[in-house]
Scaffold this motif. Structure first.
Motif, PDB file in Angstrom:
ATOM      1  N   ALA A 283       0.875  -1.252   0.035  1.00 53.50           N
ATOM      2  CA  ALA A 283      -0.015   0.036   0.081  1.00 53.50           C
ATOM      3  C   ALA A 283       0.837   1.190   0.052  1.00 53.50           C
ATOM      4  CB  ALA A 283      -1.168   0.028   1.204  1.00 53.50           C
ATOM      5  N   ASP A 284       2.046   1.218   0.837  1.00 50.15           N
ATOM      6  CA  ASP A 284       2.827   2.302   0.919  1.00 50.15           C
ATOM      7  C   ASP A 284       3.621   2.788  -0.469  1.00 50.15           C
ATOM      8  OD1 ASP A 284       2.392   2.475   3.644  1.00 50.15           O
ATOM      9  OD2 ASP A 284       4.154   1.636   4.273  1.00 50.15           O
ATOM     10  N   ARG A 286       2.091   1.561  -3.401  1.00 51.67           N
ATOM     11  CA  ARG A 286       1.047   1.499  -4.345  1.00 51.67           C
ATOM     12  C   ARG A 286       1.264   0.607  -5.288  1.00 51.67           C
ATOM     13  NH1 ARG A 286       1.342   6.489  -6.718  1.00 51.67           N
ATOM     14  NH2 ARG A 286      -0.189   5.987  -8.164  1.00 51.67           N
ATOM     15  N   CYS A 322      -9.635  -8.473  -0.937  1.00 54.34           N
ATOM     16  CA  CYS A 322      -9.937  -7.058  -1.536  1.00 54.34           C
ATOM     17  C   CYS A 322     -10.834  -6.293  -0.688  1.00 54.34           C
ATOM     18  CB  CYS A 322     -11.045  -7.714  -2.940  1.00 54.34           C
ATOM     19  SG  CYS A 322      -9.954  -8.327  -4.168  1.00 54.34           S
ATOM     20  N   PHE A 325      -8.703  -5.043   2.484  1.00 50.68           N
ATOM     21  CA  PHE A 325      -7.423  -4.019   2.164  1.00 50.68           C
ATOM     22  C   PHE A 325      -8.006  -3.418   0.924  1.00 50.68           C
ATOM     23  CE2 PHE A 325      -4.982  -6.099   5.285  1.00 50.68           C
ATOM     24  CZ  PHE A 325      -5.084  -7.268   5.296  1.00 50.68           C
ATOM     25  N   PRO A 326      -8.948  -2.375   1.245  1.00 48.19           N
ATOM     26  CA  PRO A 326      -9.638  -1.572   0.042  1.00 48.19           C
ATOM     27  C   PRO A 326      -8.343  -0.515  -0.508  1.00 48.19           C
ATOM     28  CG  PRO A 326     -10.267  -0.723   2.117  1.00 48.19           C
ATOM     29  CD  PRO A 326      -9.530  -1.848   2.368  1.00 48.19           C
ATOM     30  N   HIS A 327      -7.386  -0.345   0.263  1.00 51.50           N
ATOM     31  CA  HIS A 327      -6.414   0.565  -0.378  1.00 51.50           C
ATOM     32  C   HIS A 327      -5.195  -0.348  -0.991  1.00 51.50           C
ATOM     33  CE1 HIS A 327      -8.586   3.597   1.501  1.00 51.50           C
ATOM     34  NE2 HIS A 327      -8.422   3.009   2.817  1.00 51.50           N
ATOM     35  N   ASN A 328      -5.345  -1.622  -1.028  1.00 51.36           N
ATOM     36  CA  ASN A 328      -4.375  -2.418  -1.865  1.00 51.36           C
ATOM     37  C   ASN A 328      -4.926  -2.744  -3.041  1.00 51.36           C
ATOM     38  OD1 ASN A 328      -3.282  -2.833   1.150  1.00 51.36           O
ATOM     39  ND2 ASN A 328      -1.801  -3.520  -0.314  1.00 51.36           N
ATOM     40  N   LYS A 329      -4.057  -3.233  -4.003  1.00 52.52           N
ATOM     41  CA  LYS A 329      -4.616  -3.634  -5.421  1.00 52.52           C
ATOM     42  C   LYS A 329      -4.039  -5.211  -5.788  1.00 52.52           C
ATOM     43  CE  LYS A 329      -2.160   0.002  -7.234  1.00 52.52           C
ATOM     44  NZ  LYS A 329      -1.333   0.891  -8.200  1.00 52.52           N
ATOM     45  N   ASN A 352     -10.629  -2.740  -6.731  1.00 55.87           N
ATOM     46  CA  ASN A 352      -9.015  -3.058  -6.360  1.00 55.87           C
ATOM     47  C   ASN A 352      -8.613  -4.351  -7.021  1.00 55.87           C
ATOM     48  OD1 ASN A 352     -10.540  -3.970  -4.518  1.00 55.87           O
ATOM     49  ND2 ASN A 352      -9.022  -3.825  -2.814  1.00 55.87           N
ATOM     50  N   ARG A 448      -2.407   3.501 -10.450  1.00 60.03           N
ATOM     51  CA  ARG A 448      -3.539   4.004  -9.749  1.00 60.03           C
ATOM     52  C   ARG A 448      -3.091   4.467  -8.346  1.00 60.03           C
ATOM     53  NH1 ARG A 448      -8.491   0.164  -9.778  1.00 60.03           N
ATOM     54  NH2 ARG A 448      -8.876   0.186 -12.273  1.00 60.03           N
TER      55      ARG A 448
END
Ligand code: FIX
Ligand code: ZN
Length: 448
Positions: A283-284, A286, A322, A325-329, A352, A448
């Motif tokens: 996440a950090d 992206r 998913c 962790f909504p801020h992970n892809k 995501n 993104r």
């Protein structure tokens, strides 16, 4: 209510389906547009096992960039198929592996391409590659091909293959727990610096075999404990960050067994690794986590790389990740045909989640067509239909030739379905869609 917020005055009367003056001519013009767009559109190949020439090129001992006829013909898919036409009683696995690479290639060529019809996808792929290189696929021995390949320079050949395959970027797979490859990165930090390639940090053992992986990290100076106590999570994050930066990796990848679950009460340490290490680090930065789920490894160990198998996996693990962790892809592909529909529906629920490829035993025309049709009908153009998984550089040529043609066949059908409603489809729209499918969806997902 329309997107503009204005209520339409009245539901427009359905316009009669367009009656193309000549359905055949109409189909032909769409086929031409789609074929032209597909073969003009460069592909960013998001998962391969190819390497920059700086990793050394075959037949150099230890060279990781595999290329040329002997590598093509001894691809592990063809080793598996060889043992469909011979038996270990006739040629033991041990004797087979004691043979030299060229001797193995001669045997496979004779058995699969001369004495039997090269009708399988992996066999046909070799023939397509030879044909696209301008060579005659009807040779009875490999000698004429060897003479041609002996004249190629590996670095220039990378350019040649990428041009023929229409690939603008090759994504590597860089398993940091592979001792030979890790040493190359440590000895030459620029080993991956080649504008034609990008790197991927591959870390299967961290989830598939933490005790052994943890011991390796400890040996490399990371203060980790098998029970994940103390500062282990910090040290695992430091390990991931160090290698992501060293490789300039564009995503983190793992191949996972059919039994992979998340959360997994039977593997609390694996859950902690995901929650406290992998997800925050990705996440950090992206960076997506590419999960390739469903590989049951070494069901027949003497076949080596050819000895892996498929197993039905649990899509709910992907759904749980998913959602948590909504801020992970998440880049996801699954190996079992039975998982494909449920995975497609999961992608409708999470932006995501990006589906990719027809992986391994799914990379056959019948299944590529089925999966691509289902994905277009459920996801529109919001997925990555294919990756090559090429292990031998030359395979890029056939894997992308074959896939473009199948993707094209499905796209034509779907465009004709749309045109039958009277919707006017432009060439520019087709080119835009093809660019999304072959390159831009992946690149935009990364940024993104
Ligand atoms: O885990 C993977 O990256 C798999 O793609 C490979 O291990 C597999 O051998 C392969 O090349 C399949 O196409
Ligand atoms: Zn792979």
């Amino acid at each position: 209510m329309s997107l503009s917020g204005k209520k339409p005055s009245s539901a427009a009367a359905p316009t009669p389906a367009a009656k193309p003056s000549n359905a055949i001519a109409h189909r032909q013009s769409i086929e031409n547009d789609v074929h032209k767009a597909l073969f003009a559109q460069p592909v960013t190949d998001l998962h391969t096992h190819c390497y920059t020439p700086r990793f050394g090129a075959s037949p150099q001992p230890g060279g990781l960039l595999l290329w040329g006829i002997d590598e093509l013909v001894t691809y592990h898919y063809l080793v598996a198929e060889l043992y469909r036409v011979i038996t270990p009683a006739e040629l033991s696995y041990e004797r087979f592996w004691l043979m030299g690479k060229s001797e193995r290639a001669d045997l496979i060529w004779r058995m699969l391409f001369v004495e039997n019809s090269p009708i399988s996808e992996a066999c046909r792929g070799v023939l397509t590659t030879l044909q696209r290189l301008g060579l005659d696929p009807n040779e009875k021995t490999l000698e004429p091909y060897r003479r041609w390949f002996d004249q190629q320079d590996p670095d220039a050949y990378v350019d040649k293959v990428m041009a023929l395959a229409g690939v603008d970027s090759i994504t590597m797979t860089n398993p940091v727990f592979d001792d030979a490859e890790r040493a190359m990165w440590e000895n030459d930090p620029a080993v991956g610096d080649d504008p034609r390639f990008t790197a991927v940090l591959r870390i299967d053992p961290l989830l598939r075999d933490w005790p052994r992986a943890g011991k390796k990290l400890a040996g490399w100076g990371f203060k980790v404990r098998e029970d994940f106590s103390g500062g282990t999570a910090d040290e695992v994050r430091r390990f991931l960050g160090m290698w992501l930066d060293r490789m300039k990796a564009i995503y983190v990848a793992m191949s996972l067994p059919p039994e992979f679950k998340y959360p997994d009460p039977a593997n609390p340490i694996g859950d902690r690794f995901i929650r406290e290490c992998l997800m925050p680090v990705c996440a950090d930065r992206r960076l997506p986590w590419a999960m390739m789920i469903g590989s049951r490894l070494q069901v027949n160990p003497p076949l080596k790389d050819a000895g892996d198998m498929v197993g039905k996996a649990d899509v709910q693990a992907v759904v749980n990740l998913c959602r948590e962790f909504p801020h992970n892809k998440f880049l996801v592909t699954m190996l079992a045909r039975e998982n494909q529909h449920e995975l497609c529906v999961a992608a409708r629920k999470f932006g995501n989640l990006m589906l990719f490829g027809c992986w391994w035993f799914l990379n056959n025309p019948a299944l590529i067509e089925e999966m691509t049709r289902m994905r277009l009908e459920l996801l529109g153009t919001t997925f990555v239909p294919q990756h090559s998984d090429a292990r031998i550089l030359d395979q890029l040529i056939y894997k992308w030739d074959h896939s473009r043609r199948i993707i094209g066949k499905v796209l034509v059908d779907k465009y004709l379905d749309v045109a039958a409603t009277g919707y006017a489809l432009s060439t520019a729209q087709i080119q835009r869609d093809v660019a999304l499918l072959l390159r831009d969806n992946f690149r935009q997902f990364l940024s993104r």
